[in-house]
Design a protein around this motif. Structure first.
Motif, short mmCIF file in Angstrom:
data_model
loop_
_atom_site.label_atom_id
_atom_site.label_comp_id
_atom_site.label_asym_id
_atom_site.label_seq_id
_atom_site.Cartn_x
_atom_site.Cartn_y
_atom_site.Cartn_z
N GLU A 163 0.86 -1.42 -0.11
CA GLU A 163 0.10 -0.01 -0.05
C GLU A 163 0.65 1.36 0.16
O GLU A 163 0.60 2.22 -1.01
N ASN A 164 1.91 1.34 0.88
CA ASN A 164 2.78 2.66 0.89
C ASN A 164 4.27 2.23 1.12
O ASN A 164 5.04 3.05 1.43
N GLY A 168 4.90 3.25 4.78
CA GLY A 168 3.54 2.96 5.59
C GLY A 168 3.61 2.40 6.80
O GLY A 168 2.61 2.73 7.70
N LYS A 171 3.60 5.66 9.23
CA LYS A 171 2.47 6.53 9.09
C LYS A 171 1.99 6.80 10.36
O LYS A 171 1.84 6.22 11.37
N GLU A 240 -6.25 5.06 8.04
CA GLU A 240 -6.70 5.56 6.45
C GLU A 240 -5.82 6.46 6.03
O GLU A 240 -5.91 7.69 5.95
N PRO A 241 -4.37 6.17 5.94
CA PRO A 241 -3.41 7.10 5.55
C PRO A 241 -3.59 7.75 4.39
O PRO A 241 -3.06 8.92 4.11
N ASN A 242 -4.13 7.09 3.23
CA ASN A 242 -4.40 7.94 2.02
C ASN A 242 -5.42 8.93 2.15
O ASN A 242 -5.25 9.84 1.35
N LEU A 243 -6.14 8.93 3.30
CA LEU A 243 -7.45 10.02 3.27
C LEU A 243 -6.99 10.90 4.60
O LEU A 243 -7.16 12.22 4.33
N ASN A 244 -6.00 10.57 5.45
CA ASN A 244 -5.56 11.39 6.46
C ASN A 244 -4.13 11.62 6.01
O ASN A 244 -3.36 10.68 6.87
N LYS A 245 -3.77 12.60 5.47
CA LYS A 245 -2.43 12.76 4.98
C LYS A 245 -1.43 12.99 6.10
O LYS A 245 -0.30 12.62 6.03
N THR A 250 -5.59 16.25 9.31
CA THR A 250 -6.53 15.29 10.19
C THR A 250 -7.21 15.86 11.08
O THR A 250 -8.50 15.62 11.51
#
Length: 290
Positions: A163-164, A168, A171, A240-245, A250
């Motif tokens: 994913e990252n 990741g 995060k 939710e790392p892609n939503l909460n940068k 956040t």
């Protein structure tokens, strides 16, 4: 300084390491249900059904126990051993002309140092150890949530990397640092203050374990409340790392789209978990190293 004092000053690192690993591991397993419920309450879009214990199977309450055990047991061992070495060093500087025995509390074998020394040593030790344990923190949080349904550590590691990549596993480090570093420093200052107060104002025959455990519970409660928002932000970023940068966006999104009080979601569960863990861990730890 006598040989016995030198031996006390250079108390075995293995003793601190093993003692901290033991109490950290036991508390993590015993209190895992509270961690799981807290994480689910903090995750985005959480509802009463998600963390209502009536809707969760008993065995599911211990979901994520393995990464939690590894993180807490290893983290406690490394943190308390590092912390002790730092405090011994600071004590030697602050008490150059004093006998080492005189720098100890009545109920404790840990060195007594200034409030600034406790604040600095706790914050620095927790920050350094926290960085190395971030991968386990991320995995633990994901296991506990309802966002992911990992069956094994191997599956979690592969998914996070896919994913990252490597980043990741780190995060939410900013919010974790802002939670753990102040927490550790504030905790240690309050813990030593409470021990001194209780040693002076309780009966002489009062159990050392009761004094130390009570001090740990009070210190953990104060520190947990002050750092609660950063724990909520950490959970959101790691789930939710892609939503909460990042920390700032956040935090802003939570306050704007939900409410300021949402930053303190799960505080009651965190207070119970942290205070019980601290009471057990520090009370037993202090006894084991005597």
């Amino acid at each position: 300084m006598s040989k016995s004092n030198v031996d006390l000053k250079a108390s075995s690192n293995k003793q601190h390491l093993y003692s901290a690993f033991l109490v950290g591991g036991i508390s993590s397993v015993a209190l895992q249900p509270l961690d799981l419920l807290k994480t689910r309450k903090q995750q985005q879009g959480s509802s009463k059904d998600i963390f209502n214990i009536k809707n969760i199977k008993i065995t599911e309450l211990w979901k994520g126990t393995l990464p939690s055990f590894l993180r807490t047991a290893i983290g406690s061992a490394l943190y308390l051993t590092t912390l002790n070495r730092m405090r011994v060093f600071i004590s030697a500087i602050e008490n150059k002309e004093q006998n080492y025995i005189e720098t100890y509390n009545k109920s404790s074998n840990l060195p007594k140092i200034s409030h600034w020394g406790n604040l600095a040593s706790g914050s620095i030790a927790r920050s350094v150890i926290g960085f190395f344990l971030m991968p386990l923190t991320v995995i633990k949080t994901r296991f506990e949530s309802t966002v992911y349904n990992y069956k094994s550590l191997d599956e979690a590691i592969k998914h996070i990397y896919k994913e990252n990549k490597v980043k990741g596993f780190f995060k939410g480090f900013g919010s974790t640092l802002l939670r753990d570093s102040p927490y550790a420093g504030i905790y240690l200052v309050n813990y030593e203050f409470c021990k001194n107060f209780l040693n002076k104002h309780t009966l002489k025959e009062q159990s050392d374990f009761i004094v130390n455990s009570s001090s740990a519970i009070i210190a953990a409660s104060v520190s947990s409340t002050l750092t609660a928002p950063f724990d909520t932000i950490r959970v959101r970023i790691q789930l939710e790392p892609n939503l909460n940068k990042n920390l700032f966006t956040t935090c802003a999104n939570i306050v704007k789209n939900e409410s300021f009080s949402k930053l303190f979601d799960g505080l009651s569960l965190r207070l119970i978990r942290k205070s019980l863990a601290a009471g057990i861990a520090w009370g037993v730890y202090e006894e084991l190293i005597k």
